[in-house]
Every structure is written in structure tokens, then in C-alpha cells.
Design an enzyme around this catalytic site. Structure first.
Site, PDB file in Angstrom:
ATOM      1  N   LYS A 123       0.808  -1.231   0.000  1.00 37.19           N
ATOM      2  CA  LYS A 123       0.000   0.000   0.000  1.00 37.19           C
ATOM      3  C   LYS A 123       0.836   1.275   0.000  1.00 37.19           C
ATOM      4  O   LYS A 123       0.458   2.281   0.584  1.00 37.19           O
ATOM      5  CB  LYS A 123      -0.998  -0.001   1.171  1.00 37.19           C
ATOM      6  CG  LYS A 123      -1.955  -1.181   1.156  1.00 37.19           C
ATOM      7  CD  LYS A 123      -2.658  -1.370  -0.180  1.00 37.19           C
ATOM      8  CE  LYS A 123      -3.647  -0.271  -0.493  1.00 37.19           C
ATOM      9  NZ  LYS A 123      -4.272  -0.445  -1.833  1.00 37.19           N
ATOM     10  N   TRP A 158       0.694   2.066  -8.845  1.00 39.24           N
ATOM     11  CA  TRP A 158       0.983   3.339  -9.505  1.00 39.24           C
ATOM     12  C   TRP A 158       2.323   3.286 -10.231  1.00 39.24           C
ATOM     13  O   TRP A 158       2.408   3.536 -11.438  1.00 39.24           O
ATOM     14  CB  TRP A 158       0.978   4.450  -8.446  1.00 39.24           C
ATOM     15  CG  TRP A 158       0.892   5.835  -9.004  1.00 39.24           C
ATOM     16  CD1 TRP A 158       0.629   6.206 -10.298  1.00 39.24           C
ATOM     17  CD2 TRP A 158       1.055   7.055  -8.265  1.00 39.24           C
ATOM     18  NE1 TRP A 158       0.624   7.578 -10.415  1.00 39.24           N
ATOM     19  CE2 TRP A 158       0.882   8.127  -9.180  1.00 39.24           C
ATOM     20  CE3 TRP A 158       1.330   7.353  -6.929  1.00 39.24           C
ATOM     21  CZ2 TRP A 158       0.981   9.455  -8.798  1.00 39.24           C
ATOM     22  CZ3 TRP A 158       1.419   8.682  -6.547  1.00 39.24           C
ATOM     23  CH2 TRP A 158       1.237   9.727  -7.473  1.00 39.24           C
ATOM     24  N   HIS A 200       6.864  -7.373  -2.448  1.00 34.95           N
ATOM     25  CA  HIS A 200       6.761  -6.627  -1.184  1.00 34.95           C
ATOM     26  C   HIS A 200       7.812  -7.127  -0.183  1.00 34.95           C
ATOM     27  O   HIS A 200       7.769  -6.763   0.990  1.00 34.95           O
ATOM     28  CB  HIS A 200       5.379  -6.818  -0.554  1.00 34.95           C
ATOM     29  CG  HIS A 200       4.277  -6.098  -1.283  1.00 34.95           C
ATOM     30  ND1 HIS A 200       4.417  -4.829  -1.797  1.00 34.95           N
ATOM     31  CD2 HIS A 200       2.993  -6.471  -1.539  1.00 34.95           C
ATOM     32  CE1 HIS A 200       3.271  -4.461  -2.367  1.00 34.95           C
ATOM     33  NE2 HIS A 200       2.402  -5.436  -2.228  1.00 34.95           N
ATOM     34  N   ARG A 202       6.414   5.215   1.108  1.00 33.27           N
ATOM     35  CA  ARG A 202       5.345   6.163   1.466  1.00 33.27           C
ATOM     36  C   ARG A 202       5.419   6.437   2.961  1.00 33.27           C
ATOM     37  O   ARG A 202       5.745   5.547   3.747  1.00 33.27           O
ATOM     38  CB  ARG A 202       4.000   5.516   1.118  1.00 33.27           C
ATOM     39  CG  ARG A 202       2.802   6.424   1.285  1.00 33.27           C
ATOM     40  CD  ARG A 202       1.532   5.672   0.913  1.00 33.27           C
ATOM     41  NE  ARG A 202       0.402   6.559   0.739  1.00 33.27           N
ATOM     42  CZ  ARG A 202      -0.823   6.157   0.395  1.00 33.27           C
ATOM     43  NH1 ARG A 202      -1.070   4.864   0.198  1.00 33.27           N
ATOM     44  NH2 ARG A 202      -1.801   7.025   0.247  1.00 33.27           N
ATOM     45  N   SER A 207      -3.849   3.401   4.618  1.00 35.67           N
ATOM     46  CA  SER A 207      -4.159   2.675   3.393  1.00 35.67           C
ATOM     47  C   SER A 207      -4.157   1.166   3.634  1.00 35.67           C
ATOM     48  O   SER A 207      -5.027   0.436   3.137  1.00 35.67           O
ATOM     49  CB  SER A 207      -3.128   3.040   2.316  1.00 35.67           C
ATOM     50  OG  SER A 207      -3.522   2.526   1.077  1.00 35.67           O
TER      51      SER A 207
END
Length: 285
Positions: free
Chosen positions: A37, A42, A99, A121, A129
Site C-alpha cells: 500500500k 501506480w 513486497h 510512502r 491505506s
């Protein structure tokens, strides 16, 4: 969830472990690495368009992003394993996502000197998220209420382990492995064009101004949320009645979730966990 190689995991990411660890990377592979997340889809879509946006329209309109860019450690009964999908990719380069924390990445990626794009992030937005993702994703552990989730997040008891170790582990690797580009979600939100240029430069790609503008338009949050090839609406184990896979994509949405007390506690834990690393995040732009 159970403890696996020192981090929390579920079986759908460990059942194919031997093949994951023995996966044969190629020198032209591009590994997209993120904590869950943090903007994985993206940056995956940006890379997909940079490489294949012009010459394969059918790929863009008929194949969901998770088929084009396999999730290396994924092992579901309904799908081919991530390693099988990656081995069968017809594209060159192969775009592959993971991940995994840096210490668990198959060693062939380092041996082949493959290029790696890591997207990080800020912890607060990432936690929010992840919470909503766990609510709607039926193969993830039940998150409980927001307060119990945030306590678990601070203890690092999420699938794929602690956010703190993940972002700082990859940051340390960047210092010694030149073929790693470390990007920040907040920078992508602030100026998508600038970051697309950074990516192009890192990958040695020359794209025209028109191509770049087309890509930037296609990867805007609202465009991707409406695009059934990128919004994951075709995955059977996600309950979109609870929450969309792509929810807001904003920086600073954490302010709508954290209480004052939770925020103070989070800041205290953050200071302790991140005191040894030089990586710095913005929680608003």
C-alpha cells in the site's frame, strides 16, 4: 499470520518459498519493490507505460496490471504462482513486483545486477491505506478496529513485517547498490512529471514530451481508479463494497484517522524505530 524468517507472513506468500528464493533473475529485469500500500500499482503502471505504452495497445486494454507485472512471492490456488508468471512473461524487460524486505529478495537479482525501483510512502498514510486494504481484501488478516490496527502497525505485526525496517533496509541497500532507485510517494503526488523523468533517466529511456504527457495523464489517480485494468476490480477476493482498492491516493489523509493521542504515541514510537536511519519522510505536502 505466523512468524517467517523474522517477519509476519501468511501462507499465500510463503507456500512457494523455495521457488521464490531460487528464482532466476535476468540482467534486464526490473524489480518493483514496495511495502504494501505504498503506491505499488501506480509505479508499476508508470513503468509499464514507459516500456510498452506505445507498441502494445491490446496489452493495455485487455490484460490487468497484475497479469502484466507478476507479484513474485504470490501463491494462490486460483492463479499461477508469481514465479511461474514471471518465468512465462513474453516481454523484455520483465517487470516484476515484490513486497519482500530487502534481506529476503532472491539473490539472483543482486548477482545479475538487475535494476530495482523502490517506492516508499510515509508511515501514517501507509498505515491508513493498509488498514482499509485489510478490511476489503479477504485473503489478508482481519484488521480489527482502527485503534487495534494502529497498535499492531507500531509493533510491526503486519504481513511483510515492520514498515520501519522495510523502508530503512531498502534505503541502506541503496547506499551500496547503484542500480537501485529509491522514490517517495509524496514526490510522485507533488510532481508526477518530474518523477517520471527521474525514472526514465535511471532506466536509460528516451521518451518524447508527448509520450511523457500521455503517460502522466494516464497515471493520474482518478484515471487509474476508473481503469478496470489497473483498479483490481477483476480480483475475486477483494470486496469493493467495503472499500475500493484505490481509495484516495492523497498525502495527509492520516489526519482524518489519527486521534491526537494516537498521533502522539505514533510519533514517539516512530522516533525510536527510525533513529538510526537517514531516510526522511513528509507527512504532508
Amino acid at each position: 499470520m505466523f512468524d517467517f524468517e523474522g517477519i509476519s507472513m501468511t501462507r499465500c506468500f510463503t507456500d512457494n518459498w523455495e521457488k521464490v528464493q531460487n528464482f532466476q533473475a535476468r540482467p534486464d529485469d526490473i524489480l518493483i519493490a514496495t511495502y504494501p500500500k505504498a503506491g505499488t500499482t501506480w509505479v508499476s503502471y508508470i513503468l509499464d507505460l514507459l516500456y510498452f505504452g506505445n507498441d502494445d495497445l491490446e496489452r493495455q486494454t485487455s490484460q490487468p496490471i497484475y497479469m502484466r507485472i507478476p507479484f513474485l512471492e504470490l501463491c494462490f490456488q486460483e492463479f499461477s504462482t508469481g514465479t511461474e508468471m514471471a518465468d512465462n512473461l513474453p516481454t523484455s524487460p520483465r517487470l516484476i513486483k515484490t513486497h519482500l524486505p530487502v534481506q529476503l529478495v532472491p539473490k539472483s537479482f543482486w548477482e545479475q545486477n538487475s535494476r530495482i525501483v523502490y517506492l516508499a510512502r510515509n508511515a501514517k498514510d501507509n498505515a491508513v491505506s493498509y488498514f482499509h486494504f485489510d478490511r476489503m481484501n479477504m485473503v489478508q488478516p482481519e484488521p480489527g478496529d482502527w485503534n487495534s490496527f494502529i497498535q499492531k502497525f507500531m509493533k510491526g505485526k503486519n504481513v511483510f513485517g515492520p514498515w520501519y525496517d522495510h523502508v530503512s533496509g531498502w534505503w541502506e541497500k541503496k547506499q551500496t547498490y547503484p542500480n537501485l532507485l529509491y522514490l517517495f510517494y509524496e514526490d510522485l503526488v507533488e510532481d508526477t512529471g518530474r518523477e517520471v523523468e527521474r525514472l526514465s533517466s535511471f532506466l536509460g529511456l528516451s521518451t518524447s514530451v508527448e509520450e511523457r504527457e500521455k503517460i502522466i495523464k494516464g497515471v493520474q489517480f482518478d484515471a487509474m481508479k476508473q481503469n478496470n485494468m489497473t483498479n483490481h476490480v477483476t480480483l475475486p477476493f477483494m470486496d469493493f463494497k467495503i472499500s475500493p482498492f484505490m481509495r484516495k491516493g492523497k498525502v495527509g489523509d492520516w489526519k482524518c484517522h489519527f486521534t491526537v493521542a494516537q498521533n502522539e504515541q505514533f510519533d514517539e514510537v516512530y522516533k525510536q524505530k527510525m533513529k538510526k536511519t537517514t531516510v526522511r519522510f513528509r507527512t504532508e505536502i
